[in-house]
Design an enzyme around this catalytic site. Sequence first.
Site, mmCIF file in Angstrom:
data_model
loop_
_atom_site.group_PDB
_atom_site.id
_atom_site.type_symbol
_atom_site.label_atom_id
_atom_site.label_comp_id
_atom_site.label_asym_id
_atom_site.label_seq_id
_atom_site.Cartn_x
_atom_site.Cartn_y
_atom_site.Cartn_z
ATOM 1 N N HIS A 1 -7.073 -5.486 2.559
ATOM 2 C CA HIS A 1 -5.915 -4.931 3.270
ATOM 3 C C HIS A 1 -5.376 -5.972 4.248
ATOM 4 C CE1 HIS A 1 -6.837 -0.591 2.309
ATOM 5 N NE2 HIS A 1 -8.030 -1.102 2.118
ATOM 6 N N VAL B 1 -10.636 3.191 -3.735
ATOM 7 C CA VAL B 1 -10.232 2.666 -5.045
ATOM 8 C C VAL B 1 -11.184 1.523 -5.380
ATOM 9 C CG1 VAL B 1 -8.390 1.655 -6.431
ATOM 10 C CG2 VAL B 1 -7.812 3.296 -4.635
ATOM 11 N N ASP C 1 0.856 -1.189 0.000
ATOM 12 C CA ASP C 1 0.000 0.000 0.000
ATOM 13 C C ASP C 1 0.898 1.248 0.000
ATOM 14 O OD1 ASP C 1 -3.189 0.554 1.159
ATOM 15 O OD2 ASP C 1 -1.741 2.197 1.072
ATOM 16 N N HIS D 1 -10.323 -5.200 -3.224
ATOM 17 C CA HIS D 1 -9.021 -5.469 -2.611
ATOM 18 C C HIS D 1 -9.184 -5.689 -1.113
ATOM 19 C CE1 HIS D 1 -9.639 -1.110 -2.556
ATOM 20 N NE2 HIS D 1 -9.010 -1.131 -1.391
HETATM 21 P P1 5GP Z 1 -9.630 1.555 0.035
HETATM 22 O O1 5GP Z 1 -9.851 2.863 0.730
HETATM 23 O O2 5GP Z 1 -10.218 1.614 -1.357
HETATM 24 O O3 5GP Z 1 -10.046 0.348 0.802
HETATM 25 O O4 5GP Z 1 -8.079 1.374 -0.082
HETATM 26 C C1 5GP Z 1 -7.306 1.892 -1.084
HETATM 27 C C2 5GP Z 1 -5.886 1.765 -0.603
HETATM 28 O O5 5GP Z 1 -5.043 1.941 -1.712
HETATM 29 C C3 5GP Z 1 -5.485 2.809 0.435
HETATM 30 O O6 5GP Z 1 -5.000 2.157 1.589
HETATM 31 C C4 5GP Z 1 -4.421 3.649 -0.266
HETATM 32 O O7 5GP Z 1 -3.396 4.018 0.613
HETATM 33 C C5 5GP Z 1 -3.942 2.724 -1.355
HETATM 34 N N1 5GP Z 1 -3.535 3.376 -2.579
HETATM 35 C C6 5GP Z 1 -4.113 4.440 -3.192
HETATM 36 N N2 5GP Z 1 -3.497 4.712 -4.361
HETATM 37 C C7 5GP Z 1 -2.519 3.784 -4.498
HETATM 38 C C8 5GP Z 1 -1.536 3.542 -5.504
HETATM 39 O O8 5GP Z 1 -1.441 4.228 -6.516
HETATM 40 N N3 5GP Z 1 -0.689 2.498 -5.310
HETATM 41 C C9 5GP Z 1 -0.767 1.705 -4.184
HETATM 42 N N4 5GP Z 1 0.116 0.711 -4.082
HETATM 43 N N5 5GP Z 1 -1.676 1.915 -3.205
HETATM 44 C C10 5GP Z 1 -2.536 2.935 -3.366
#
Ligand code: 5GP
Length: 141
Positions: free
Chosen positions: A104, A98, A33, A102
């Site tokens: 975590h 995003v 992440d 996915h």
């Molecule tokens: P969500 O909020 O959708 O569950 O998690 C998205 C995760 O993706 C967040 O923890 C954020 O830090 C991570 N993230 C956002 N943009 C990118 C990226 O461009 N590359 C990577 N590796 N992680 C990302």
Amino acid sequence: MKYDDTNIFARILRGELPAHKVYEDDTAIAFMDLMPQGTGHTLVLPRAPSRNLLDADPATFGPLMAVVQKIARATKEAFAADGVTVMQFNEPAAGQTVYHLHVHVLPRFEGVALKPHTGQMEKPEVLAANAEKIRAVLANS
Ligand code: 5GP
């Protein structure tokens, strides 16, 4: 809502954007992440497109969770963690930012709180070093 294949994780899956990958197979991929909530924060994604858990084909979950378990074990060993938190968010109200399913995986350490979700970007060299530690454990397991 419909899946949008221009999301950032779809672009990483297609190889259009870089990521610090730790694992990939026919069904899933795992990478660090970018804004970790703790040391070793890793994301596990199915290759199959879905916005999140709500619209995913249930056939996705078996192989996906097998990879989540593999990464949970590897991160716990790589960072000598005391435990592992597994989290997954669906839609903005639930914290999703995003829109490609996915999971975590967060190694946890006694007495250490998680940092804010999508907080600060980690230095590339730290992400690279952490990815290498996880890959080394996976290579020996
Ligand atoms: P969500 O909020 O959708 O569950 O998690 C998205 C995760 O993706 C967040 O923890 C954020 O830090 C991570 N993230 C956002 N943009 C990118 C990226 O461009 N590359 C990577 N590796 N992680 C990302």
